[in-house]
Design a protein around this motif. Sequence first.
Motif, PDB file in Angstrom:
ATOM      1  N   GLN A 154      -5.373  13.048  -1.264  1.00  0.00           N
ATOM      2  CA  GLN A 154      -5.231  13.249   0.172  1.00  0.00           C
ATOM      3  C   GLN A 154      -6.550  12.923   0.846  1.00  0.00           C
ATOM      4  OE1 GLN A 154      -3.269  16.976   1.362  1.00  0.00           O
ATOM      5  NE2 GLN A 154      -2.751  17.325  -0.794  1.00  0.00           N
ATOM      6  N   ASP A 155      -6.489  12.745   2.148  1.00  0.00           N
ATOM      7  CA  ASP A 155      -7.660  12.274   2.895  1.00  0.00           C
ATOM      8  C   ASP A 155      -8.891  13.146   2.682  1.00  0.00           C
ATOM      9  OD1 ASP A 155      -8.749  12.326   6.281  1.00  0.00           O
ATOM     10  OD2 ASP A 155      -9.115  10.747   4.810  1.00  0.00           O
ATOM     11  N   ARG A 156      -8.689  14.459   2.601  1.00  0.00           N
ATOM     12  CA  ARG A 156      -9.826  15.358   2.538  1.00  0.00           C
ATOM     13  C   ARG A 156      -9.892  16.144   1.236  1.00  0.00           C
ATOM     14  NH1 ARG A 156      -8.505  18.277   8.035  1.00  0.00           N
ATOM     15  NH2 ARG A 156      -6.427  17.743   7.298  1.00  0.00           N
ATOM     16  N   GLN A 157      -9.324  15.557   0.186  1.00  0.00           N
ATOM     17  CA  GLN A 157      -9.311  16.209  -1.111  1.00  0.00           C
ATOM     18  C   GLN A 157      -9.862  15.259  -2.156  1.00  0.00           C
ATOM     19  OE1 GLN A 157      -5.414  16.899  -2.801  1.00  0.00           O
ATOM     20  NE2 GLN A 157      -6.077  18.772  -3.840  1.00  0.00           N
ATOM     21  N   PHE A 158     -10.782  15.767  -2.942  1.00  0.00           N
ATOM     22  CA  PHE A 158     -11.439  14.938  -3.956  1.00  0.00           C
ATOM     23  C   PHE A 158     -11.468  15.744  -5.242  1.00  0.00           C
ATOM     24  CE2 PHE A 158     -13.174  11.137  -5.045  1.00  0.00           C
ATOM     25  CZ  PHE A 158     -14.546  10.988  -5.095  1.00  0.00           C
ATOM     26  N   ILE A 159     -10.948  15.171  -6.318  1.00  0.00           N
ATOM     27  CA  ILE A 159     -10.795  15.896  -7.571  1.00  0.00           C
ATOM     28  C   ILE A 159     -11.555  15.189  -8.677  1.00  0.00           C
ATOM     29  CG2 ILE A 159      -9.139  16.694  -9.303  1.00  0.00           C
ATOM     30  CD1 ILE A 159      -7.067  16.854  -7.030  1.00  0.00           C
ATOM     31  N   LEU A 160     -12.289  15.965  -9.429  1.00  0.00           N
ATOM     32  CA  LEU A 160     -13.011  15.458 -10.593  1.00  0.00           C
ATOM     33  C   LEU A 160     -12.309  15.962 -11.842  1.00  0.00           C
ATOM     34  CD1 LEU A 160     -15.638  13.940 -11.530  1.00  0.00           C
ATOM     35  CD2 LEU A 160     -16.691  16.196 -11.680  1.00  0.00           C
ATOM     36  N   SER A 161     -12.023  15.050 -12.771  1.00  0.00           N
ATOM     37  CA  SER A 161     -11.225  15.419 -13.939  1.00  0.00           C
ATOM     38  C   SER A 161     -11.815  14.868 -15.214  1.00  0.00           C
ATOM     39  CB  SER A 161      -9.797  14.881 -13.793  1.00  0.00           C
ATOM     40  OG  SER A 161      -9.188  15.325 -12.609  1.00  0.00           O
ATOM     41  N   SER A 162     -11.377  15.500 -16.292  1.00  0.00           N
ATOM     42  CA  SER A 162     -11.641  14.968 -17.617  1.00  0.00           C
ATOM     43  C   SER A 162     -10.476  15.355 -18.516  1.00  0.00           C
ATOM     44  CB  SER A 162     -12.942  15.530 -18.180  1.00  0.00           C
ATOM     45  OG  SER A 162     -13.120  15.126 -19.527  1.00  0.00           O
ATOM     46  N   LYS A 163     -10.131  14.473 -19.428  1.00  0.00           N
ATOM     47  CA  LYS A 163      -9.053  14.788 -20.372  1.00  0.00           C
ATOM     48  C   LYS A 163      -9.591  15.616 -21.535  1.00  0.00           C
ATOM     49  CE  LYS A 163      -6.201  10.769 -19.335  1.00  0.00           C
ATOM     50  NZ  LYS A 163      -5.571   9.528 -19.860  1.00  0.00           N
ATOM     51  N   LYS A 164     -10.827  15.313 -21.939  1.00  0.00           N
ATOM     52  CA  LYS A 164     -11.427  16.035 -23.062  1.00  0.00           C
ATOM     53  C   LYS A 164     -12.917  16.199 -22.812  1.00  0.00           C
ATOM     54  CE  LYS A 164      -8.318  14.690 -26.856  1.00  0.00           C
ATOM     55  NZ  LYS A 164      -8.244  14.070 -28.214  1.00  0.00           N
ATOM     56  N   LEU A 165     -13.327  17.408 -22.594  1.00  0.00           N
ATOM     57  CA  LEU A 165     -14.735  17.660 -22.285  1.00  0.00           C
ATOM     58  C   LEU A 165     -15.632  17.496 -23.503  1.00  0.00           C
ATOM     59  CD1 LEU A 165     -14.433  20.734 -19.923  1.00  0.00           C
ATOM     60  CD2 LEU A 165     -15.413  18.507 -19.337  1.00  0.00           C
ATOM     61  N   LEU A 166     -16.839  17.020 -23.234  1.00  0.00           N
ATOM     62  CA  LEU A 166     -17.892  16.934 -24.240  1.00  0.00           C
ATOM     63  C   LEU A 166     -18.985  17.935 -23.903  1.00  0.00           C
ATOM     64  CD1 LEU A 166     -18.267  13.038 -24.202  1.00  0.00           C
ATOM     65  CD2 LEU A 166     -16.865  14.396 -25.781  1.00  0.00           C
ATOM     66  N   LEU A 167     -19.780  18.282 -24.898  1.00  0.00           N
ATOM     67  CA  LEU A 167     -20.904  19.184 -24.634  1.00  0.00           C
ATOM     68  C   LEU A 167     -21.814  18.626 -23.541  1.00  0.00           C
ATOM     69  CD1 LEU A 167     -21.935  20.326 -28.228  1.00  0.00           C
ATOM     70  CD2 LEU A 167     -20.891  21.737 -26.438  1.00  0.00           C
ATOM     71  N   SER A 168     -21.975  17.310 -23.549  1.00  0.00           N
ATOM     72  CA  SER A 168     -22.871  16.658 -22.595  1.00  0.00           C
ATOM     73  C   SER A 168     -22.338  16.684 -21.164  1.00  0.00           C
ATOM     74  CB  SER A 168     -23.131  15.213 -23.017  1.00  0.00           C
ATOM     75  OG  SER A 168     -21.901  14.516 -23.124  1.00  0.00           O
ATOM     76  N   ASP A 169     -21.120  17.138 -20.979  1.00  0.00           N
ATOM     77  CA  ASP A 169     -20.570  17.245 -19.623  1.00  0.00           C
ATOM     78  C   ASP A 169     -21.058  18.505 -18.904  1.00  0.00           C
ATOM     79  OD1 ASP A 169     -17.439  15.886 -20.796  1.00  0.00           O
ATOM     80  OD2 ASP A 169     -19.059  14.859 -19.715  1.00  0.00           O
ATOM     81  N   SER A 170     -21.729  19.370 -19.616  1.00  0.00           N
ATOM     82  CA  SER A 170     -22.268  20.583 -18.975  1.00  0.00           C
ATOM     83  C   SER A 170     -23.243  20.202 -17.868  1.00  0.00           C
ATOM     84  CB  SER A 170     -22.986  21.444 -20.010  1.00  0.00           C
ATOM     85  OG  SER A 170     -22.080  21.963 -20.952  1.00  0.00           O
ATOM     86  N   GLY A 171     -23.211  20.977 -16.788  1.00  0.00           N
ATOM     87  CA  GLY A 171     -24.120  20.692 -15.680  1.00  0.00           C
ATOM     88  C   GLY A 171     -23.638  21.346 -14.405  1.00  0.00           C
ATOM     89  N   PHE A 172     -24.319  21.029 -13.356  1.00  0.00           N
ATOM     90  CA  PHE A 172     -23.989  21.565 -12.031  1.00  0.00           C
ATOM     91  C   PHE A 172     -23.382  20.420 -11.230  1.00  0.00           C
ATOM     92  CE2 PHE A 172     -23.988  24.788  -9.041  1.00  0.00           C
ATOM     93  CZ  PHE A 172     -24.671  24.501  -7.879  1.00  0.00           C
ATOM     94  N   TYR A 173     -22.130  20.580 -10.823  1.00  0.00           N
ATOM     95  CA  TYR A 173     -21.402  19.520 -10.148  1.00  0.00           C
ATOM     96  C   TYR A 173     -21.327  19.817  -8.653  1.00  0.00           C
ATOM     97  CZ  TYR A 173     -20.106  17.682 -14.668  1.00  0.00           C
ATOM     98  OH  TYR A 173     -20.162  17.128 -15.921  1.00  0.00           O
ATOM     99  N   LEU A 174     -21.680  18.815  -7.887  1.00  0.00           N
ATOM    100  CA  LEU A 174     -21.715  18.969  -6.442  1.00  0.00           C
ATOM    101  C   LEU A 174     -20.807  17.963  -5.766  1.00  0.00           C
ATOM    102  CD1 LEU A 174     -25.556  19.379  -6.144  1.00  0.00           C
ATOM    103  CD2 LEU A 174     -23.914  21.091  -5.376  1.00  0.00           C
ATOM    104  N   ARG A 219     -20.886  25.353 -11.566  1.00  0.00           N
ATOM    105  CA  ARG A 219     -21.672  25.378 -12.799  1.00  0.00           C
ATOM    106  C   ARG A 219     -20.706  25.288 -13.970  1.00  0.00           C
ATOM    107  NH1 ARG A 219     -26.597  24.399 -13.668  1.00  0.00           N
ATOM    108  NH2 ARG A 219     -27.219  25.756 -11.961  1.00  0.00           N
ATOM    109  N   LEU A 220     -20.717  24.153 -14.674  1.00  0.00           N
ATOM    110  CA  LEU A 220     -19.824  23.940 -15.818  1.00  0.00           C
ATOM    111  C   LEU A 220     -20.618  24.067 -17.107  1.00  0.00           C
ATOM    112  CD1 LEU A 220     -17.138  23.019 -17.142  1.00  0.00           C
ATOM    113  CD2 LEU A 220     -17.964  20.661 -16.885  1.00  0.00           C
ATOM    114  N   THR A 221     -20.153  24.916 -17.970  1.00  0.00           N
ATOM    115  CA  THR A 221     -20.733  25.050 -19.306  1.00  0.00           C
ATOM    116  C   THR A 221     -19.663  24.730 -20.327  1.00  0.00           C
ATOM    117  OG1 THR A 221     -22.192  26.815 -18.526  1.00  0.00           O
ATOM    118  CG2 THR A 221     -21.937  26.575 -20.907  1.00  0.00           C
ATOM    119  N   VAL A 222     -19.932  23.717 -21.123  1.00  0.00           N
ATOM    120  CA  VAL A 222     -18.995  23.343 -22.179  1.00  0.00           C
ATOM    121  C   VAL A 222     -19.513  23.932 -23.483  1.00  0.00           C
ATOM    122  CG1 VAL A 222     -17.825  21.456 -23.345  1.00  0.00           C
ATOM    123  CG2 VAL A 222     -18.440  21.239 -20.934  1.00  0.00           C
ATOM    124  N   VAL A 223     -18.663  24.700 -24.154  1.00  0.00           N
ATOM    125  CA  VAL A 223     -19.113  25.404 -25.366  1.00  0.00           C
ATOM    126  C   VAL A 223     -18.345  24.938 -26.603  1.00  0.00           C
ATOM    127  CG1 VAL A 223     -19.881  27.412 -24.062  1.00  0.00           C
ATOM    128  CG2 VAL A 223     -17.514  27.303 -24.899  1.00  0.00           C
TER     129      VAL A 223
END
Lengths: 113, 116
Positions: A70-90, A109-113
């Motif tokens: 939608q015009d004002r909706q933005f989605i970030l996705s992953s099918k399979k998270l990796l440890l290296s995907d940990s971080g602060f997403y803005l 704040r995403l922490t992949v364990v």
Amino acid sequence: SQTIHQWPATLVQPVGSPLSLECTVEGTSNPNLYWYRQAAGRGLQLLFYSVGIGQISSEVPQNLSASRPQDRQFILSSKKLLLSDSGFYLCAWSVHRPNTEAFFGQGTRLTVV
Amino acid sequence: AQSVAQPEDQVNVAEGNPLTVKCTYSVSGNPYLFWYVQYPNRGLQFLLKYITGDNLVKGSYGFEAEFNKSQTSFHLKKPSALVSDSALYFCAAVRGGYSSASKIIFGSGTRLSIRP
């Protein structure tokens, strides 16, 4: 006035699990939308940006994808998270004028364990 | 390649002293320049910007920045630092005249620490 909502604020996910982070903007139409990742409280890495519905540009090839259903909706996705995907997403938005500032969400704040 | 450089990872200043956070850019054309501040576990907040005109621009919380075209710099300044100014500061640029996606080029950030 315009507001940007980003959720969740924190997320702990196991390796190999899917991811969905959502960002919505209120009070404006047809904004530019951005996803950034910030590692260890330092620099910002632009992941994706969008100038309109269904228009996504990827800056860095990786394990993530973005969509703008939608015009004002933005989605970030992953099918399979990796440890290296940990971080602060803005998430951020701006109008279609380069001399205007961007407005940021509060971050996830995403922490992949 | 277009880039923004913040040469100092950290700047330490005593409260009440003037502060400067440095920024230089390598962006084609006449870029628009911005400063943002980030407090722990929060998003970035806009401080000020240079578009055109007066080389000294004033922004929020008593901050100002000086644009220098010949040195391609846009240093952030404040005459008297406060402990509450302690945060992470980002310089950013957007290429002038680029009317489509306003792709923002960020510097790597400078951590400002103000000691009482």
